[in-house]
Write a protein that holds these residues in place. Sequence first.
Motif, PDB file in Angstrom:
ATOM      1  N   THR A 219    -148.872 -30.130 -76.466  1.00  0.00           N
ATOM      2  CA  THR A 219    -148.399 -29.918 -77.892  1.00  0.00           C
ATOM      3  C   THR A 219    -147.673 -28.562 -77.924  1.00  0.00           C
ATOM      4  O   THR A 219    -147.665 -27.868 -79.147  1.00  0.00           O
ATOM      5  CB  THR A 219    -149.686 -29.844 -78.677  1.00  0.00           C
ATOM      6  N   ASP A 220    -147.147 -28.040 -76.653  1.00  0.00           N
ATOM      7  CA  ASP A 220    -146.386 -26.891 -76.801  1.00  0.00           C
ATOM      8  C   ASP A 220    -144.926 -27.079 -77.509  1.00  0.00           C
ATOM      9  O   ASP A 220    -144.152 -28.034 -76.730  1.00  0.00           O
ATOM     10  CB  ASP A 220    -146.055 -26.321 -75.331  1.00  0.00           C
ATOM     11  N   SER A 221    -144.714 -26.734 -78.655  1.00  0.00           N
ATOM     12  CA  SER A 221    -143.509 -26.917 -79.389  1.00  0.00           C
ATOM     13  C   SER A 221    -142.020 -26.273 -78.814  1.00  0.00           C
ATOM     14  O   SER A 221    -140.921 -26.629 -78.887  1.00  0.00           O
ATOM     15  CB  SER A 221    -143.445 -26.442 -80.630  1.00  0.00           C
ATOM     16  N   SER A 222    -142.341 -25.273 -77.845  1.00  0.00           N
ATOM     17  CA  SER A 222    -141.378 -24.841 -77.433  1.00  0.00           C
ATOM     18  C   SER A 222    -140.728 -25.385 -76.379  1.00  0.00           C
ATOM     19  O   SER A 222    -139.513 -25.155 -75.724  1.00  0.00           O
ATOM     20  CB  SER A 222    -141.801 -23.175 -76.721  1.00  0.00           C
ATOM     21  N   MET A 240    -134.235 -26.849 -80.741  1.00  0.00           N
ATOM     22  CA  MET A 240    -135.313 -26.481 -80.187  1.00  0.00           C
ATOM     23  C   MET A 240    -136.242 -25.298 -80.824  1.00  0.00           C
ATOM     24  O   MET A 240    -135.762 -24.731 -81.797  1.00  0.00           O
ATOM     25  CB  MET A 240    -135.400 -26.313 -78.564  1.00  0.00           C
ATOM     26  N   ALA A 241    -137.458 -25.091 -80.208  1.00  0.00           N
ATOM     27  CA  ALA A 241    -138.140 -23.863 -81.245  1.00  0.00           C
ATOM     28  C   ALA A 241    -137.483 -22.711 -80.908  1.00  0.00           C
ATOM     29  O   ALA A 241    -136.676 -22.795 -80.179  1.00  0.00           O
ATOM     30  CB  ALA A 241    -139.576 -23.971 -80.298  1.00  0.00           C
ATOM     31  N   SER A 242    -137.609 -21.967 -81.785  1.00  0.00           N
ATOM     32  CA  SER A 242    -137.083 -20.480 -81.761  1.00  0.00           C
ATOM     33  C   SER A 242    -137.361 -19.799 -80.506  1.00  0.00           C
ATOM     34  O   SER A 242    -138.502 -20.163 -79.948  1.00  0.00           O
ATOM     35  CB  SER A 242    -137.691 -19.529 -83.041  1.00  0.00           C
ATOM     36  N   PRO A 243    -136.464 -18.822 -79.952  1.00  0.00           N
ATOM     37  CA  PRO A 243    -137.080 -18.111 -78.719  1.00  0.00           C
ATOM     38  C   PRO A 243    -138.337 -17.339 -78.773  1.00  0.00           C
ATOM     39  O   PRO A 243    -139.000 -16.904 -77.807  1.00  0.00           O
ATOM     40  CB  PRO A 243    -135.627 -17.007 -78.734  1.00  0.00           C
ATOM     41  N   GLN A 244    -138.804 -16.770 -80.104  1.00  0.00           N
ATOM     42  CA  GLN A 244    -139.889 -16.195 -80.165  1.00  0.00           C
ATOM     43  C   GLN A 244    -141.092 -17.048 -79.874  1.00  0.00           C
ATOM     44  O   GLN A 244    -142.025 -16.786 -78.999  1.00  0.00           O
ATOM     45  CB  GLN A 244    -140.120 -15.683 -81.599  1.00  0.00           C
ATOM     46  N   THR A 245    -141.086 -18.133 -80.365  1.00  0.00           N
ATOM     47  CA  THR A 245    -142.223 -19.217 -80.087  1.00  0.00           C
ATOM     48  C   THR A 245    -142.297 -19.333 -78.792  1.00  0.00           C
ATOM     49  O   THR A 245    -143.221 -19.841 -78.129  1.00  0.00           O
ATOM     50  CB  THR A 245    -141.956 -20.609 -81.196  1.00  0.00           C
ATOM     51  N   ALA A 246    -141.025 -19.951 -78.112  1.00  0.00           N
ATOM     52  CA  ALA A 246    -140.729 -20.298 -76.930  1.00  0.00           C
ATOM     53  C   ALA A 246    -141.334 -19.117 -76.043  1.00  0.00           C
ATOM     54  O   ALA A 246    -142.171 -19.549 -74.908  1.00  0.00           O
ATOM     55  CB  ALA A 246    -139.561 -20.533 -76.445  1.00  0.00           C
ATOM     56  N   SER A 247    -141.213 -17.868 -76.240  1.00  0.00           N
ATOM     57  CA  SER A 247    -141.637 -16.831 -75.270  1.00  0.00           C
ATOM     58  C   SER A 247    -143.077 -16.719 -75.396  1.00  0.00           C
ATOM     59  O   SER A 247    -143.608 -16.471 -74.114  1.00  0.00           O
ATOM     60  CB  SER A 247    -140.658 -15.502 -75.746  1.00  0.00           C
ATOM     61  N   LYS A 248    -143.673 -16.705 -76.522  1.00  0.00           N
ATOM     62  CA  LYS A 248    -145.071 -16.593 -76.664  1.00  0.00           C
ATOM     63  C   LYS A 248    -145.844 -17.880 -75.948  1.00  0.00           C
ATOM     64  O   LYS A 248    -146.885 -17.739 -75.178  1.00  0.00           O
ATOM     65  CB  LYS A 248    -145.389 -16.952 -77.973  1.00  0.00           C
ATOM     66  N   LEU A 257    -146.242 -22.030 -63.457  1.00  0.00           N
ATOM     67  CA  LEU A 257    -145.889 -23.271 -64.337  1.00  0.00           C
ATOM     68  C   LEU A 257    -144.693 -22.793 -65.170  1.00  0.00           C
ATOM     69  O   LEU A 257    -143.988 -23.890 -65.836  1.00  0.00           O
ATOM     70  CB  LEU A 257    -146.854 -23.567 -65.215  1.00  0.00           C
ATOM     71  N   VAL A 258    -143.945 -21.766 -65.019  1.00  0.00           N
ATOM     72  CA  VAL A 258    -142.772 -21.074 -65.940  1.00  0.00           C
ATOM     73  C   VAL A 258    -141.875 -21.674 -64.976  1.00  0.00           C
ATOM     74  O   VAL A 258    -141.229 -20.640 -64.442  1.00  0.00           O
ATOM     75  CB  VAL A 258    -142.892 -20.073 -66.577  1.00  0.00           C
ATOM     76  N   ALA A 259    -141.425 -22.957 -64.686  1.00  0.00           N
ATOM     77  CA  ALA A 259    -140.396 -23.256 -63.794  1.00  0.00           C
ATOM     78  C   ALA A 259    -138.960 -22.937 -64.415  1.00  0.00           C
ATOM     79  O   ALA A 259    -138.022 -22.317 -64.029  1.00  0.00           O
ATOM     80  CB  ALA A 259    -140.249 -24.448 -63.419  1.00  0.00           C
ATOM     81  N   THR A 260    -138.857 -23.266 -65.739  1.00  0.00           N
ATOM     82  CA  THR A 260    -137.447 -22.940 -66.406  1.00  0.00           C
ATOM     83  C   THR A 260    -137.951 -22.537 -67.825  1.00  0.00           C
ATOM     84  O   THR A 260    -139.066 -22.985 -68.563  1.00  0.00           O
ATOM     85  CB  THR A 260    -136.841 -24.609 -66.630  1.00  0.00           C
ATOM     86  N   ASP A 261    -137.077 -21.652 -68.402  1.00  0.00           N
ATOM     87  CA  ASP A 261    -137.241 -21.214 -69.782  1.00  0.00           C
ATOM     88  C   ASP A 261    -136.822 -22.348 -70.741  1.00  0.00           C
ATOM     89  O   ASP A 261    -136.076 -23.289 -70.357  1.00  0.00           O
ATOM     90  CB  ASP A 261    -136.800 -19.889 -69.931  1.00  0.00           C
ATOM     91  N   ALA A 262    -137.000 -21.896 -72.064  1.00  0.00           N
ATOM     92  CA  ALA A 262    -136.458 -22.673 -73.077  1.00  0.00           C
ATOM     93  C   ALA A 262    -134.901 -22.988 -73.087  1.00  0.00           C
ATOM     94  O   ALA A 262    -134.465 -24.330 -73.195  1.00  0.00           O
ATOM     95  CB  ALA A 262    -136.960 -22.243 -74.444  1.00  0.00           C
ATOM     96  N   ARG A 263    -134.100 -22.197 -72.980  1.00  0.00           N
ATOM     97  CA  ARG A 263    -132.787 -22.132 -72.769  1.00  0.00           C
ATOM     98  C   ARG A 263    -132.268 -23.074 -71.763  1.00  0.00           C
ATOM     99  O   ARG A 263    -131.455 -23.724 -72.039  1.00  0.00           O
ATOM    100  CB  ARG A 263    -132.140 -20.629 -72.687  1.00  0.00           C
ATOM    101  N   SER A 264    -132.988 -22.904 -70.754  1.00  0.00           N
ATOM    102  CA  SER A 264    -132.364 -23.717 -69.453  1.00  0.00           C
ATOM    103  C   SER A 264    -132.823 -25.174 -69.712  1.00  0.00           C
ATOM    104  O   SER A 264    -132.067 -26.188 -69.462  1.00  0.00           O
ATOM    105  CB  SER A 264    -133.147 -23.248 -68.125  1.00  0.00           C
ATOM    106  N   LEU A 265    -134.168 -25.429 -70.402  1.00  0.00           N
ATOM    107  CA  LEU A 265    -134.371 -26.953 -70.720  1.00  0.00           C
ATOM    108  C   LEU A 265    -133.377 -27.296 -71.864  1.00  0.00           C
ATOM    109  O   LEU A 265    -132.762 -28.616 -71.456  1.00  0.00           O
ATOM    110  CB  LEU A 265    -135.637 -26.765 -71.305  1.00  0.00           C
ATOM    111  N   GLN A 266    -133.150 -26.711 -72.665  1.00  0.00           N
ATOM    112  CA  GLN A 266    -131.977 -27.047 -73.453  1.00  0.00           C
ATOM    113  C   GLN A 266    -130.526 -27.492 -73.005  1.00  0.00           C
ATOM    114  O   GLN A 266    -129.944 -28.398 -73.256  1.00  0.00           O
ATOM    115  CB  GLN A 266    -131.852 -26.272 -74.810  1.00  0.00           C
ATOM    116  N   ARG A 267    -130.111 -26.472 -72.125  1.00  0.00           N
ATOM    117  CA  ARG A 267    -128.924 -26.831 -71.360  1.00  0.00           C
ATOM    118  C   ARG A 267    -128.926 -27.928 -70.545  1.00  0.00           C
ATOM    119  O   ARG A 267    -128.113 -28.670 -70.492  1.00  0.00           O
ATOM    120  CB  ARG A 267    -128.671 -25.591 -70.695  1.00  0.00           C
TER     121      ARG A 267
END
Length: 488
Positions: A219-222, A240-248, A257-267
Amino acid sequence: MARSKAIRAPTTASLPSNLRIPSSTPSLVKTFGKLTRQALLDLVFQWLEDGNVQHFPPYLQANEGGQREEEGGDDGLRPYPAERTINGVRNAYQELQFRKGGKREVIDRILEGDWRHGITLRQLAMVDLRYMDDHPSGLRWTALELARIDNSSSNESSACIPRVHASTFLSSLQQQISPLVKAHYHLARSTSLPLTVLRVFVTTSPYQIAPRRSVESLTDSSRTIYVAFPDSCPFFYTSMASPQTASKASSALPNSLVATDARSLQRLVRDAIPKALSLPHQRYTVKPTSLTAKSLEALLALRGPGRFNHANGAFSIFADAALEGSPLDPRPSNTVSPEEHNRHSASVRSRDLAGKENTATDAKEATLENGRASKRSLADSKEPGTSKKRTLALQSRFGTSGTLSSAPLDRLDVRLLDALPGGAKPTEHAQQTTVSLAFAGTDVFGGIRKLAELGVIDAERMPSWITGEEGVSVVAVREGRRVSKAGR
């Protein structure tokens, strides 16, 4: 005999839509709580339709009358005992719809009663898309352009509208993304806008050596990415989710488990879309548009199936049919106002129908009347405290939009690339940003027009990118001219 040990093998298969999240997951209450009471009831009735109930089956009592073994026979002690039939479930929610109450009552009925055995990923996706329909400005979207690569020259590309078949596109997209991350895909039609929305929920790589993830991660929206495809249009929008939500959300997970950040996933998803749409002799690429906004309506107006951004600012007078003719009219722009032109055209047509002769006296009287009408029109359109010259400048630069833009943008980011003074060589600062400006509000260009109306800034000297004529929200400027390499 020794007990066999379970073996987990990596697989590139997508997450199944019927994968259930335990109803006791605390984040589900927050996810369902985003919707209104009526929106929750509408979703439940959609799940219980004859064509959908097999995909979202509610929890029912056993056909032979006994309680289910996994419940331990304590169903009668629950706040929401299981119904015997699908019609019984429908009647229960119809009663909730007919009487007043809070949405928490509906959420408890869903999670603790009829779907106590779990919420599927498809149901969760439908909740998110319903929230998007009810709040079209809840996310920040970036407009991108699909362009076909010319086979004769790899450097040439032109905008085009590819033919898309939903199941084939999803299968091709899954082939592009599955070697890197596991994902769940849900494609649905927007009920409020002419859009088809793709929801992609991504997890970690299937080949990553890591412990089993908790159900909260589902259920992680980021890690949820949205792609909106307008009808008959070479553009698409990603969000996608805001960078603040994604970082939290990412900080709460183990480092492994943090293989890729939100920006990488979006790209990753953005780059896979043109490949999934490509055919052997029809290759596509993605071009930026320098346009981001929270309002989907604004993106549809500026990068949608309509007029794109060729009729913004001063040119909106022709697109809105406020003036007959074309931008190639040789008359000066301040000859007549749109109201006077329409009034004069109507009077000419009425005289022709009445059969009046076009004498010199009539022409002189018509000229005088047109002059008086032009003055009246200018006086009507002039805001209090605004001079005649300033009003004409506002009309010529901002067009017919008035104080509110037809496609309001909430942010304008400007980068000034001029070299710093002080005798520095031009090459030292040619590619360096010296000043960054950000304008934010409900309607940035409407606010700029208001400033010009008050005389704070000179409308005649304003560049086209700050009047909204170019329809961009991200601009790089050198010596007063836009130098960004973005598309239209």
